[in-house]
Design an enzyme around this catalytic site. Sequence first.
Site, PDB file in Angstrom:
ATOM      1  N   ASP A   1       3.552  61.468  20.465  1.00 53.25           N
ATOM      2  CA  ASP A   1       3.784  60.122  19.920  1.00 53.25           C
ATOM      3  C   ASP A   1       2.913  59.976  18.673  1.00 53.25           C
ATOM      4  O   ASP A   1       1.682  60.088  18.755  1.00 53.25           O
ATOM      5  CB  ASP A   1       3.371  59.109  21.001  1.00 53.25           C
ATOM      6  CG  ASP A   1       3.547  57.670  20.563  1.00 53.25           C
ATOM      7  OD1 ASP A   1       3.716  57.400  19.358  1.00 53.25           O
ATOM      8  OD2 ASP A   1       3.491  56.792  21.454  1.00 53.25           O
ATOM      9  N   ILE A   2       3.514  59.705  17.552  1.00 49.08           N
ATOM     10  CA  ILE A   2       2.769  59.674  16.296  1.00 49.08           C
ATOM     11  C   ILE A   2       1.743  58.528  16.262  1.00 49.08           C
ATOM     12  O   ILE A   2       0.721  58.634  15.592  1.00 49.08           O
ATOM     13  CB  ILE A   2       3.734  59.622  15.083  1.00 49.08           C
ATOM     14  CG1 ILE A   2       3.023  60.150  13.818  1.00 49.08           C
ATOM     15  CG2 ILE A   2       4.301  58.230  14.863  1.00 49.08           C
ATOM     16  CD1 ILE A   2       3.960  60.490  12.686  1.00 49.08           C
TER      17      ILE A   2
ATOM     18  N   ASP B   1       9.559  53.549  13.542  1.00 50.70           N
ATOM     19  CA  ASP B   1       9.154  52.363  12.774  1.00 50.70           C
ATOM     20  C   ASP B   1       8.711  51.239  13.729  1.00 50.70           C
ATOM     21  O   ASP B   1       7.623  50.655  13.580  1.00 50.70           O
ATOM     22  CB  ASP B   1      10.365  51.921  11.932  1.00 50.70           C
ATOM     23  CG  ASP B   1      10.023  50.931  10.835  1.00 50.70           C
ATOM     24  OD1 ASP B   1       8.836  50.618  10.646  1.00 50.70           O
ATOM     25  OD2 ASP B   1      10.971  50.475  10.159  1.00 50.70           O
TER      26      ASP B   1
ATOM     27  N   SER C   1      14.555  60.722   9.185  1.00 53.60           N
ATOM     28  CA  SER C   1      16.032  60.639   9.084  1.00 53.60           C
ATOM     29  C   SER C   1      16.817  61.243  10.242  1.00 53.60           C
ATOM     30  O   SER C   1      18.047  61.137  10.251  1.00 53.60           O
ATOM     31  CB  SER C   1      16.558  61.272   7.782  1.00 53.60           C
ATOM     32  OG  SER C   1      16.396  60.397   6.690  1.00 53.60           O
TER      33      SER C   1
END
Length: 175
Positions: free
Chosen positions: A12-13, A36, A119
């Site tokens: 998990d960033i 985001d 993306s």
Amino acid sequence: MEIHKISVIQGDITKQHVDAIVNAANNTLLGGGGVDGAIHRAAGPRLLEECKLIGGCKTGDAVITLGYRLPANWVIHTVGPVWRGGTHGEAGLLANCYKNSLRLVVKHNIHTVAFPSISTGAYNYPVNDASYIAVKTVAAFLKTNPSIQEIRFVCFNNATYSAYMHALNKYRQEI
Ligand code: AR6
């Protein structure tokens, strides 16, 4: 060899202890789903306030904010292309996301940075192509920017992790 500065992990960033994390945002910079949404939730409401002041971001460009409640001091917001079959300049725009994010890294004297797979979620970019563009673009950037110490690709699921590992191995064999 700059390739040793590139790592691939599954995770998990928002949990990464790096100087900066990159957000796969949209043109409004006002938040959304996917990575985001996770970054805005973890950073807290002041991130959205700062993003509102910026007023948007073009596809392929990048902007920088503080990280607020995140372990990372900075968030670099970049807007990836929506996949439209590959004939609408998607590859160049995706490479620009990585280049423009890394330009901000160097400008702000950041040494460690984590990227998500830009993306390849809501924007539908095929992950095998996207991961190779990501690896190749950051490796080229590292060659001329030795101040960067680590570029970490944080893959949220196993399929993404496999694609990035494969891309990194493919790139290694080509150089
Ligand atoms: N940490 C790391 N990666 C994550 C996380 C996380 N916490 N959560 C999701 N991912 P996406 P896009 C992965 O859809 O395709 C948003 O609504 C996810 O599994 O987040 O660039 C924006 O506001 C996938 O591999 O970004 C835009 O409208 C990768 O992050 C739009 O989505 C990217 O998926 C951008 O679409």
